[in-house]
Scaffold this motif. Structure first.
Motif, PDB file in Angstrom:
ATOM      1  N   LEU A 181      19.148  69.273  21.515  1.00 38.26           N
ATOM      2  CA  LEU A 181      17.764  69.343  21.040  1.00 38.26           C
ATOM      3  C   LEU A 181      17.136  67.969  21.190  1.00 38.26           C
ATOM      4  O   LEU A 181      17.830  66.945  21.077  1.00 38.26           O
ATOM      5  CB  LEU A 181      17.684  69.766  19.575  1.00 38.26           C
ATOM      6  CG  LEU A 181      18.028  71.207  19.200  1.00 38.26           C
ATOM      7  CD1 LEU A 181      18.019  71.351  17.684  1.00 38.26           C
ATOM      8  CD2 LEU A 181      17.032  72.171  19.822  1.00 38.26           C
ATOM      9  N   VAL A 234      10.028  69.897  17.637  1.00 40.20           N
ATOM     10  CA  VAL A 234      11.066  69.957  18.663  1.00 40.20           C
ATOM     11  C   VAL A 234      10.402  69.920  20.028  1.00 40.20           C
ATOM     12  O   VAL A 234       9.558  70.761  20.354  1.00 40.20           O
ATOM     13  CB  VAL A 234      11.914  71.238  18.521  1.00 40.20           C
ATOM     14  CG1 VAL A 234      12.974  71.295  19.609  1.00 40.20           C
ATOM     15  CG2 VAL A 234      12.568  71.285  17.146  1.00 40.20           C
ATOM     16  N   ALA A 243      20.932  73.886  16.842  1.00 40.16           N
ATOM     17  CA  ALA A 243      20.622  74.122  18.247  1.00 40.16           C
ATOM     18  C   ALA A 243      21.310  75.406  18.703  1.00 40.16           C
ATOM     19  O   ALA A 243      22.451  75.676  18.340  1.00 40.16           O
ATOM     20  CB  ALA A 243      21.093  72.965  19.111  1.00 40.16           C
TER      21      ALA A 243
END
Length: 358
Positions: free
Chosen positions: A354, A321, A349
């Protein structure tokens, strides 16, 4: 053959053009292939070494519960609370707690309850019950332990529901061998449906250590009363359906330490919000509905993205991420890994967006 500087330059330019075209074709064929200007992505946690084991025992130990003995040689060691990934004949991967003897290096013992589709079953337990027989060879990965026993706690209380006894049983054996202070509250629909009931009653033959709550005769477990009697520092272990875990969390005294093991991780549910996911490598922005997963959204654009269990246990779908706050719902990643990675099959999220390294 000698070439002029102009000829050599033309040759280099032509070669570069061929390379660029090949690179573009490679990216179109596999969107996961990393672009040269970006770091290598995390596109799935390396799997544990797979073992091929022989099913040498199969026994129905309670209504709807089958126990399997899986034999091999010099098997990896494990401690109470550990589980295995079992690869089923169809390719499905399911996780089962080890409930045998950790000192036995020649076999693993697991047990599974048949969960029909109308009660949320997704086919794995039915496949175990119907297709995994004595003489079959199965693939397993692990063991892994996200539910370890704190053997040094001054006291232990176990609150389990039905098949949730499987990771707890080796803990009870280990604590009893040490002469430790432990109690068990064991709930189930009926006594006949509760695996290993006779063994835990024998282990807890000292008065008051095991309380059985079969719903058809005893009603629901007295969770508040059991927790209210805990001494300071008691390690409380709970394994079972989400309703049982929620009840234990609600009644837990401040002076107790809670350890949880879920039948399944928290997935999408009531109260969840939709959000966006950007795939940084292509710039694609995907919508993730409140009742769906990041994995489902990603697979529509990247159909070959790696995944396996879809329950947050195996780690195959782990992704890096780059931006955004993560709502972790897996049962695998360490605290350090959670800083910049997520398992996209279950985690979400904690916000509106995200950005993944995909």
């Amino acid at each position: 053959m000698n070439r002029t500087p102009l000829g050599r330059a033309a040759l280099v330019a032509g070669a570069a053009l061929v390379v660029r075209r090949a690179l573009r074709r490679r990216i179109r064929r596999s969107p996961l292939w990393p672009l040269p200007a970006l770091e290598e992505p995390v596109s799935g946690r390396p799997r544990a070494r797979a073992l091929r084991l022989l099913v040498t025992g199969r026994e129905e130990i309670a209504d709807g519960v089958v126990q399997l003995r899986l034999e091999g040689s010099a098997l990896p060691a494990w401690e109470p609370g550990a589980h295995l990934d079992l690869v089923l004949p169809s390719g499905l991967v399911r996780q089962y707690s080890l409930c045998g003897d950790p000192e036995d290096t020649s076999s693993y013992t697991i047990a599974t309850r048949l969960i029909p589709a109308e009660r949320g079953g997704r086919g794995g337990s039915r496949e175990v019950h119907e297709r995994v027989r004595v003489g079959a060879e199965v693939e397993v990965r692990g063991p892994r332990n996200r539910f370890p026993l704190d053997a040094d706690a001054p006291a232990h209380l176990f609150v389990v529901g039905g098949i949730g006894i499987t990771p707890v049983l080796p803990m009870l054996r280990a604590l009893e061998a040490r002469g430790a202070d432990w109690r068990l509250l064991y709930g189930g629909r009926t006594r006949a449906s509760m695996p290993y009931l006779e063994e835990v009653l024998k282990l807890g033959d000292r008065a008051g250590r095991v309380t059985v709550a079969a719903e058809d005769t005893d009603g629901r477990p007295g969770i508040a009363a059991a927790l209210g009697a805990c001494a300071p520092g008691t390690a409380v272990y709970c394994c079972g359906p989400e309703g049982l875990l929620a009840a234990v969390r609600k009644a837990l005294p401040d002076h107790c330490d809670l350890h949880l093991e879920r039948f399944a991780p928290r997935g999408a549910g009531a109260g969840d919000e939709p959000f966006e996911v950007e795939l940084r490598r292509s710039g694609t922005v995907l919508d993730v509905p409140a009742d769906s997963t990041v994995l489902a959204a990603v697979r529509e654009k990247v159909p070959h993205v790696a995944y396996s269990c879809e329950q947050g246990f195996c780690g195959t779908c782990r992704q890096r991420v780059l931006e955004g706050e993560i709502d972790h719902r897996d049962e695998l990643l360490t605290d350090a890994e959670r800083d910049d990675s997520m398992l996209i099959c279950v985690s979400r999220a904690r916000g509106e967006r995200l950005v993944l390294d995909l």
